[in-house]
Design an enzyme around this catalytic site. Structure first.
Site, short mmCIF file in Angstrom:
data_model
loop_
_atom_site.label_atom_id
_atom_site.label_comp_id
_atom_site.label_asym_id
_atom_site.label_seq_id
_atom_site.Cartn_x
_atom_site.Cartn_y
_atom_site.Cartn_z
N LYS A 15 0.85 -1.20 0.00
CA LYS A 15 0.00 0.00 0.00
C LYS A 15 0.88 1.25 0.00
O LYS A 15 1.87 1.30 0.73
CB LYS A 15 -0.85 -0.01 1.28
CG LYS A 15 -2.08 0.88 1.23
CD LYS A 15 -3.22 0.19 0.52
CE LYS A 15 -4.58 0.78 0.82
NZ LYS A 15 -5.64 0.09 0.05
N THR A 75 -4.52 -5.05 1.52
CA THR A 75 -3.70 -3.84 1.68
C THR A 75 -4.43 -2.81 2.52
O THR A 75 -3.81 -1.98 3.18
CB THR A 75 -3.28 -3.25 0.32
OG1 THR A 75 -4.44 -2.79 -0.36
CG2 THR A 75 -2.52 -4.25 -0.53
#
Ligand SMILES: O=c1[nH]c(=O)c2[nH]c(=O)[nH]c2[nH]1
Length: 344
Positions: A15, A75
């Site tokens: 991320k 994520t």
């Protein structure tokens, strides 16, 4: 053996742009003063960071090849973990925060074998307010978001044999420094051939963009700066502009070398310093206003030039050993200034 194990397959996910705003973090206090910088620490009233995380592990292969998400940490969950655990970070540096988060990921998810984290600190400058006694004092509560240079850091932590966590790579950075020296920089003596149109100059307004990275001999000095061996990006920034001020630079190449020598001299705890520079020198439009030093410039036209250079303590030893007379003299000056500087 799969290609992942040989290191040949690229496989990671994660991320980016995870924004963390932690207030009243532990102040950074144990900073050793250097002559080039008034910096003595950071109250860390706001520790704001833009964090990026990537994880690796053989267990993720089937998520790519079979659409099997059973081992996938979303994520979105990674983002939540990072933000929530800013609450239990007890340290005072971005490097330490990344290491803290890396440890939590690797302990929680045993199938993650390697984690890579990087962060840009979002700088917020303290502001002064008038104090009742007629002077000025730090507000301590109100800050101004700065879009100037900032601290960055990256770390790669992996799970070694027996589950021990090992820091494989760790780098601290000063990102986005933009410095202009309006007089006292030259660029001459370069190859002149049929492709050369650039005139030589003895006095150019040198505008440089700089990213400076450094690594420690022992990364613990960055992660837990309790013994005063932390090299703060504010100090690196101040060394850069001091050397720029002092040196009449013949090129950006030599300027960054000189800055590197000074950084390695001031911080013997560093193993390496690394530069990425851009030449953004303004274009001259009016050479002299009424015969004076005053000139008028405009933004340079593209394209731009760049340099990359890394240096270790061996370069400093070679320069101090006299192979570069000018550099050795500069180091002596720096050393005598250091002996006069107050330390804290
Ligand atoms: O400092 C400089 N280094 C170069 O290599 C270069 N090349 C150029 O055109 N201008 C500059 N300036």
């Amino acid at each position: 053996m799969s290609r992942t194990e040989t290191g040949k397959r690229t496989m990671y996910y994660g991320k980016g742009d995870v924004l963390v705003y932690r207030t009243f973090a532990e102040p950074l206090t144990e900073v050793t003063r250097i002559p080039e910088s008034p910096f003595t620490g950071d109250g860390n009233v706001i520790m704001a960071m833009n964090v990026k995380v990537a994880v690796r592990g053989e267990a993720f292969l089937t998520s790519f090849t079979e659409g099997d998400n059973s081992m996938v940490v979303a994520t979105d969950s990674m983002k939540n973990l990072i933000i929530r655990h800013a609450a239990d970070y007890e340290g005072s540096t971005v490097e330490g925060f990344l290491y803290h988060i890396a440890g939590i990921f690797l302990k929680k998810y045993s199938h993650i074998t390697t984690i890579e984290l990087e962060a840009d600190r979002l700088p917020f400058d303290g502001l002064s307010v008038a104090s009742p006694d007629g002077g000025w004092r730090e507000s301590g509560l109100v800050f101004r978001r700065s879009h100037n240079d900032h601290t960055s850091a990256s770390v790669v932590v992996e799970r070694a044999e027996g589950g021990v966590l090992t820091v494989r790579k760790q780098e601290s950075l000063l990102t986005g420094l933009q410095l202009i020296k309006v007089k006292g920089s030259s660029f001459a003596g370069f190859i002149r051939d049929e492709y050369t149109t650039l005139p030589e100059t003895q006095d150019r307004p040198l505008f440089i963009w700089l990213n400076i990275g450094w690594t420690y001999k022992d990364e613990k000095d960055a992660i837990d700066p309790k013994n005063g061996s932390y090299a703060a990006s504010e100090q690196i920034r101040d060394i850069a502009h001091t050397v720029f001020h002092e040196a009449n630079s013949p090129s950006i190449q030599h300027l960054i070398y000189r800055i590197g020598l000074r950084i390695l001299e001031r911080f013997p705890q560093l193993a390496e310093v690394r530069f990425e520079s851009n030449n953004r020198t303004w274009e001259t439009v009016v050479e002299s206003v009424d015969g004076s030093d005053a000139r008028v410039y405009t933004e340079p036209r593209p394209p731009y030039g760049f340099q990359g250079f890394s240096m270790t303590q061996e370069d400093l030893a070679a320069a101090a050993g006299g192979e570069d007379g000018e550099a050795a003299a500069a180091l002596e000056t720096a050393a005598s200034e250091r002996s006069e500087a107050p330390t804290s």
